[in-house]
Write a protein that holds these residues in place. Sequence first.
Motif, PDB file in Angstrom:
ATOM      1  N   LEU A   1     -68.814  23.903  34.198  1.00  0.00           N
ATOM      2  CA  LEU A   1     -67.526  23.354  33.808  1.00  0.00           C
ATOM      3  C   LEU A   1     -67.750  22.480  32.585  1.00  0.00           C
TER       4      LEU A   1
ATOM      5  N   PHE B   1     -65.768  20.637  28.973  1.00  0.00           N
ATOM      6  CA  PHE B   1     -64.498  20.157  28.452  1.00  0.00           C
ATOM      7  C   PHE B   1     -64.544  20.084  26.934  1.00  0.00           C
TER       8      PHE B   1
ATOM      9  N   GLU C   1     -62.218  18.406  23.702  1.00  0.00           N
ATOM     10  CA  GLU C   1     -61.197  17.393  23.454  1.00  0.00           C
ATOM     11  C   GLU C   1     -60.400  17.756  22.202  1.00  0.00           C
TER      12      GLU C   1
ATOM     13  N   CYS D   1     -59.769  28.988  31.602  1.00  0.00           N
ATOM     14  CA  CYS D   1     -59.985  28.492  30.249  1.00  0.00           C
ATOM     15  C   CYS D   1     -58.676  28.085  29.588  1.00  0.00           C
TER      16      CYS D   1
ATOM     17  N   GLN E   1     -58.229  16.473  27.247  1.00  0.00           N
ATOM     18  CA  GLN E   1     -59.486  17.157  27.511  1.00  0.00           C
ATOM     19  C   GLN E   1     -59.144  18.451  28.241  1.00  0.00           C
TER      20      GLN E   1
ATOM     21  N   PRO F   1     -60.382  22.027  30.038  1.00  0.00           N
ATOM     22  CA  PRO F   1     -61.553  22.591  30.718  1.00  0.00           C
ATOM     23  C   PRO F   1     -61.747  24.088  30.481  1.00  0.00           C
TER      24      PRO F   1
ATOM     25  N   SER G   1     -64.173  26.883  32.766  1.00  0.00           N
ATOM     26  CA  SER G   1     -65.187  27.141  33.798  1.00  0.00           C
ATOM     27  C   SER G   1     -65.706  28.561  33.578  1.00  0.00           C
TER      28      SER G   1
END
Length: 193
Positions: free
Chosen positions: A93, A95, A97, A128, A143, A145, A147
Motif C-alpha cells: 500500500l 500513497f 500526495e 488505485c 493523499q 492510495p 494497493s
Amino acid sequence: MSNSVKQQKKTAAMLAGVAVVMLSLSFAAVPFYNWFCRVTGYAGTTSVASQGADEVLEQVIKIRFDASLEAGMPWQFKPVVPSMELHIGETGLAFFEAYNPTDKPVGGQASYNVTPDQSGGYFTKIECFCFTEQVLQPGERVQMPVSFYVDPSIVKDPEASLIKEITLSYTFHVADIPEKQAALADAPAKTLE
C-alpha cells in the motif's frame, strides 16, 4: 460511357472503400491496443485484480515510485515515500500526495506504467486512485492510495525473473470537471443568518 471512364469510376469507388475501411480500423485500433496492453502487460501496462495474490514468496523486490505532471497541470504531485521493499506476492500500500495551489477546482486523471516493460504483466493493482478522475478544490491537499502486488508467476518468466526493482510511474493530466462539481464551484457561497 467508355471503358476508360468506367474503369476510372470503379477504381475511385474501390479507393473510397479502402479509405473507409482504413478509417474504421483506425478507430478500432486504440481500444484493441489498450486491451492488448492490459492482457499482456505490453509497454509496462499493469494488470488489475480484485484481491491480493494467493501466494507470497520469500524473494523480495524493490518498488520505486515516480510522479510527474503533464505540461499545464497546475497541481503539485509526489509519492509520499520514494520506494518500498515487498515479498513477491505480498500486498503493498503506497500513497501519492496531490495539492491544488490554485484558486479554482482542478480535475485530473492519472496515466501510469511500470518499468522495466517486462514487469507490466506481473505488476497487479487491486485499488488505485488512477482508476477514476480526481478533483481537487482550491488549496486542497490529499493523499491517494494504490494497493498492489507483484504476481508470484514472475519468477517463472526467464526474462522477468531477473528483475529486482520495478518503478511505478504516474503522470497527472488536466481533466474536465464533472458538471455537478463545476456547478458547485461556480455557485456563490451561502451565508447562514
